[in-house]
Design an enzyme around this catalytic site. Sequence first.
Site, short mmCIF file in Angstrom:
data_model
loop_
_atom_site.label_atom_id
_atom_site.label_comp_id
_atom_site.label_asym_id
_atom_site.label_seq_id
_atom_site.Cartn_x
_atom_site.Cartn_y
_atom_site.Cartn_z
N GLY A 211 0.81 -1.22 0.00
CA GLY A 211 0.00 0.00 0.00
C GLY A 211 0.84 1.26 0.00
O GLY A 211 0.55 2.21 -0.73
N CYS A 212 1.87 1.27 0.82
CA CYS A 212 2.72 2.46 0.92
C CYS A 212 3.47 2.72 -0.38
O CYS A 212 3.67 3.87 -0.76
CB CYS A 212 3.69 2.30 2.10
SG CYS A 212 2.82 2.19 3.68
N THR A 213 3.85 1.65 -1.07
CA THR A 213 4.53 1.80 -2.35
C THR A 213 3.58 2.36 -3.40
O THR A 213 3.94 3.28 -4.15
CB THR A 213 5.12 0.45 -2.81
OG1 THR A 213 6.08 0.03 -1.83
CG2 THR A 213 5.79 0.56 -4.16
#
Length: 153
Positions: free
Chosen positions: A43-45
């Site tokens: 998700g963060c990527t």
Amino acid sequence: MLEVGTKAPDFTLPDQNGVMHSLQEYAGRKLILYFYPKDNTAGCTKQACGFSELYPQFTEKGAEVVGVSKDSVASHKRFEEKYGLKFTILSNPDLDVLQAYDVWKEKKSRGKVSMGVIRTTYLIDENGIIVRAFDKVKAADNPAQMLDELAQS
């Protein structure tokens, strides 16, 4: 989450290159300040790559994008290099800024309770006032959402 209409808490944190940044250096520009849990996770990527892809459109509208997590400067550097991120990411392992922005909270996952970052994005105006605040944002949709918010503010 901090209230819309309040002054954004000041911060001084190192970026992925160890250079210190503070809220004051963004005075006179709008700031998309987003808080995320961990470098190199799915998700963060997606969120970081989305902000990086749209970064020229943010700057055209007079806004800067800054991400913050508790990961180390070294972790941020690897993350930036791996994905060619075009914006600043700040390291806050001491959690003071995460707490000041009310994003360090109790989380529940699969019945387990732990402390962590609640994915949150703030739009801060040229005078350091929070004009939009979103918590529990969808990582992949957040960059386009914030570009729309910027156009409306």
